[in-house]
Design a protein around this motif. Structure first.
Motif, PDB file in Angstrom:
ATOM      1  N   ARG A  57      32.069  40.387  61.444  1.00 37.34           N
ATOM      2  CA  ARG A  57      32.032  41.794  61.853  1.00 37.34           C
ATOM      3  C   ARG A  57      31.827  42.724  60.658  1.00 37.34           C
ATOM      4  O   ARG A  57      31.150  43.745  60.756  1.00 37.34           O
ATOM      5  CB  ARG A  57      33.301  42.151  62.603  1.00 37.34           C
ATOM      6  CG  ARG A  57      33.329  41.559  63.996  1.00 37.34           C
ATOM      7  CD  ARG A  57      34.559  42.011  64.750  1.00 37.34           C
ATOM      8  NE  ARG A  57      34.560  41.483  66.094  1.00 37.34           N
ATOM      9  CZ  ARG A  57      35.539  40.749  66.606  1.00 37.34           C
ATOM     10  NH1 ARG A  57      36.615  40.461  65.887  1.00 37.34           N
ATOM     11  NH2 ARG A  57      35.458  40.301  67.843  1.00 37.34           N
ATOM     12  N   MET A  58      32.419  42.373  59.514  1.00 31.03           N
ATOM     13  CA  MET A  58      32.294  43.220  58.324  1.00 31.03           C
ATOM     14  C   MET A  58      30.912  43.111  57.682  1.00 31.03           C
ATOM     15  O   MET A  58      30.366  44.104  57.216  1.00 31.03           O
ATOM     16  CB  MET A  58      33.360  42.835  57.296  1.00 31.03           C
ATOM     17  CG  MET A  58      34.766  43.253  57.682  1.00 31.03           C
ATOM     18  SD  MET A  58      36.011  42.644  56.535  1.00 31.03           S
ATOM     19  CE  MET A  58      35.499  43.390  55.015  1.00 31.03           C
ATOM     20  N   LEU A  59      30.353  41.912  57.654  1.00 32.77           N
ATOM     21  CA  LEU A  59      29.123  41.663  56.905  1.00 32.77           C
ATOM     22  C   LEU A  59      27.883  41.495  57.782  1.00 32.77           C
ATOM     23  O   LEU A  59      26.766  41.535  57.273  1.00 32.77           O
ATOM     24  CB  LEU A  59      29.292  40.409  56.036  1.00 32.77           C
ATOM     25  CG  LEU A  59      30.453  40.461  55.054  1.00 32.77           C
ATOM     26  CD1 LEU A  59      30.647  39.099  54.400  1.00 32.77           C
ATOM     27  CD2 LEU A  59      30.208  41.531  54.010  1.00 32.77           C
ATOM     28  N   GLY A  60      28.087  41.293  59.077  1.00 29.55           N
ATOM     29  CA  GLY A  60      26.964  41.038  59.972  1.00 29.55           C
ATOM     30  C   GLY A  60      26.357  42.305  60.540  1.00 29.55           C
ATOM     31  O   GLY A  60      26.763  43.418  60.216  1.00 29.55           O
ATOM     32  N   ARG A  61      25.375  42.094  61.375  1.00 28.46           N
ATOM     33  CA  ARG A  61      24.701  43.209  62.047  1.00 28.46           C
ATOM     34  C   ARG A  61      24.847  43.051  63.538  1.00 28.46           C
ATOM     35  O   ARG A  61      24.700  41.968  64.078  1.00 28.46           O
ATOM     36  CB  ARG A  61      23.226  43.222  61.690  1.00 28.46           C
ATOM     37  CG  ARG A  61      23.038  43.518  60.237  1.00 28.46           C
ATOM     38  CD  ARG A  61      21.638  43.794  59.931  1.00 28.46           C
ATOM     39  NE  ARG A  61      21.577  44.097  58.499  1.00 28.46           N
ATOM     40  CZ  ARG A  61      20.617  44.735  57.939  1.00 28.46           C
ATOM     41  NH1 ARG A  61      19.609  45.140  58.650  1.00 28.46           N
ATOM     42  NH2 ARG A  61      20.638  44.967  56.653  1.00 28.46           N
ATOM     43  N   ILE A  67      37.124  34.268  60.171  1.00 32.28           N
ATOM     44  CA  ILE A  67      35.666  34.161  60.221  1.00 32.28           C
ATOM     45  C   ILE A  67      35.084  35.296  61.053  1.00 32.28           C
ATOM     46  O   ILE A  67      34.093  35.917  60.658  1.00 32.28           O
ATOM     47  CB  ILE A  67      35.241  32.784  60.775  1.00 32.28           C
ATOM     48  CG1 ILE A  67      35.702  31.677  59.825  1.00 32.28           C
ATOM     49  CG2 ILE A  67      33.738  32.728  60.998  1.00 32.28           C
ATOM     50  CD1 ILE A  67      35.575  30.276  60.387  1.00 32.28           C
ATOM     51  N   LYS A  68      35.697  35.599  62.186  1.00 32.54           N
ATOM     52  CA  LYS A  68      35.212  36.702  63.017  1.00 32.54           C
ATOM     53  C   LYS A  68      35.265  38.025  62.251  1.00 32.54           C
ATOM     54  O   LYS A  68      34.340  38.835  62.332  1.00 32.54           O
ATOM     55  CB  LYS A  68      36.034  36.819  64.310  1.00 32.54           C
ATOM     56  CG  LYS A  68      35.688  35.763  65.324  1.00 32.54           C
ATOM     57  CD  LYS A  68      36.270  36.074  66.672  1.00 32.54           C
ATOM     58  CE  LYS A  68      37.658  35.565  66.802  1.00 32.54           C
ATOM     59  NZ  LYS A  68      38.191  35.679  68.172  1.00 32.54           N
ATOM     60  N   ASN A  76      21.874  29.855  66.743  1.00 30.66           N
ATOM     61  CA  ASN A  76      20.696  30.549  66.252  1.00 30.66           C
ATOM     62  C   ASN A  76      19.751  29.606  65.528  1.00 30.66           C
ATOM     63  O   ASN A  76      19.087  29.970  64.576  1.00 30.66           O
ATOM     64  CB  ASN A  76      21.070  31.735  65.372  1.00 30.66           C
ATOM     65  CG  ASN A  76      19.991  32.782  65.356  1.00 30.66           C
ATOM     66  OD1 ASN A  76      19.227  32.870  66.303  1.00 30.66           O
ATOM     67  ND2 ASN A  76      19.929  33.554  64.310  1.00 30.66           N
ATOM     68  N   GLY A  77      19.702  28.367  65.974  1.00 26.31           N
ATOM     69  CA  GLY A  77      18.711  27.437  65.455  1.00 26.31           C
ATOM     70  C   GLY A  77      19.146  26.647  64.249  1.00 26.31           C
ATOM     71  O   GLY A  77      20.258  26.751  63.772  1.00 26.31           O
ATOM     72  N   TRP A 135      25.967  41.287  70.447  1.00 28.98           N
ATOM     73  CA  TRP A 135      26.345  40.223  69.531  1.00 28.98           C
ATOM     74  C   TRP A 135      26.423  40.776  68.112  1.00 28.98           C
ATOM     75  O   TRP A 135      25.720  41.721  67.763  1.00 28.98           O
ATOM     76  CB  TRP A 135      25.309  39.107  69.557  1.00 28.98           C
ATOM     77  CG  TRP A 135      25.307  38.305  70.818  1.00 28.98           C
ATOM     78  CD1 TRP A 135      24.842  38.697  72.028  1.00 28.98           C
ATOM     79  CD2 TRP A 135      25.800  36.989  70.982  1.00 28.98           C
ATOM     80  NE1 TRP A 135      25.012  37.690  72.944  1.00 28.98           N
ATOM     81  CE2 TRP A 135      25.597  36.626  72.330  1.00 28.98           C
ATOM     82  CE3 TRP A 135      26.386  36.058  70.122  1.00 28.98           C
ATOM     83  CZ2 TRP A 135      25.962  35.389  72.826  1.00 28.98           C
ATOM     84  CZ3 TRP A 135      26.741  34.828  70.634  1.00 28.98           C
ATOM     85  CH2 TRP A 135      26.545  34.498  71.959  1.00 28.98           C
ATOM     86  N   THR A 136      27.267  40.165  67.276  1.00 30.09           N
ATOM     87  CA  THR A 136      27.288  40.482  65.854  1.00 30.09           C
ATOM     88  C   THR A 136      26.895  39.204  65.134  1.00 30.09           C
ATOM     89  O   THR A 136      27.514  38.158  65.332  1.00 30.09           O
ATOM     90  CB  THR A 136      28.675  40.957  65.401  1.00 30.09           C
ATOM     91  OG1 THR A 136      29.063  42.064  66.198  1.00 30.09           O
ATOM     92  CG2 THR A 136      28.654  41.372  63.943  1.00 30.09           C
ATOM     93  N   MET A 137      25.855  39.288  64.312  1.00 27.55           N
ATOM     94  CA  MET A 137      25.308  38.110  63.681  1.00 27.55           C
ATOM     95  C   MET A 137      25.335  38.233  62.172  1.00 27.55           C
ATOM     96  O   MET A 137      25.016  39.276  61.621  1.00 27.55           O
ATOM     97  CB  MET A 137      23.864  37.905  64.150  1.00 27.55           C
ATOM     98  CG  MET A 137      23.759  37.731  65.640  1.00 27.55           C
ATOM     99  SD  MET A 137      22.075  37.568  66.203  1.00 27.55           S
ATOM    100  CE  MET A 137      21.715  35.927  65.627  1.00 27.55           C
ATOM    101  N   LEU A 138      25.717  37.154  61.534  1.00 23.12           N
ATOM    102  CA  LEU A 138      25.705  37.061  60.085  1.00 23.12           C
ATOM    103  C   LEU A 138      24.546  36.143  59.729  1.00 23.12           C
ATOM    104  O   LEU A 138      24.508  34.990  60.125  1.00 23.12           O
ATOM    105  CB  LEU A 138      27.028  36.480  59.573  1.00 23.12           C
ATOM    106  CG  LEU A 138      27.230  36.413  58.097  1.00 23.12           C
ATOM    107  CD1 LEU A 138      27.176  37.786  57.475  1.00 23.12           C
ATOM    108  CD2 LEU A 138      28.555  35.753  57.788  1.00 23.12           C
ATOM    109  N   ARG A 139      23.586  36.661  59.000  1.00 24.59           N
ATOM    110  CA  ARG A 139      22.394  35.879  58.640  1.00 24.59           C
ATOM    111  C   ARG A 139      22.359  35.625  57.131  1.00 24.59           C
ATOM    112  O   ARG A 139      22.872  36.416  56.367  1.00 24.59           O
ATOM    113  CB  ARG A 139      21.135  36.631  59.022  1.00 24.59           C
ATOM    114  CG  ARG A 139      20.967  36.774  60.494  1.00 24.59           C
ATOM    115  CD  ARG A 139      19.589  37.358  60.773  1.00 24.59           C
ATOM    116  NE  ARG A 139      19.389  37.549  62.184  1.00 24.59           N
ATOM    117  CZ  ARG A 139      18.740  36.684  62.962  1.00 24.59           C
ATOM    118  NH1 ARG A 139      18.255  35.590  62.461  1.00 24.59           N
ATOM    119  NH2 ARG A 139      18.594  36.924  64.238  1.00 24.59           N
TER     120      ARG A 139
END
Length: 71
Positions: free
Chosen positions: A54-58, A49-50, A12-13, A64-68
């Motif tokens: 999954r718990m904190l990401g969107r 980490i996964k 993601n950059g 996809w599930t992404m943690l930003r």
């Protein structure tokens, strides 16, 4: 990020702090990446980490599930 198949992925950059921050911001980004990769490799922590992603990401519309980072 966790892809639709459940695989952990980095991406993601490049962080904005690395490209537009100070030298110390860029150094912190490099240090954080090295620590993350070392922990992932040494402790085989992909499952942990996964779970955190999954718990904190969107979840995105394409699965996809992404943690930003917060800005």
């Amino acid at each position: 990020m966790v892809d639709p198949n459940g695989e952990l992925s980095e991406g993601n950059g490049v962080p904005e702090a690395f490209t537009h921050g100070s030298e110390s911001d860029a150094a912190e980004c490099v240090r954080a990446a090295k620590v993350y990769l070392a922990v992932r490799r040494r402790w085989r922590s992909d499952a942990h980490i996964k779970r955190a992603v999954r718990m904190l990401g969107r979840r995105t519309a394409d699965g996809w599930t992404m943690l930003r980072l917060a800005r």
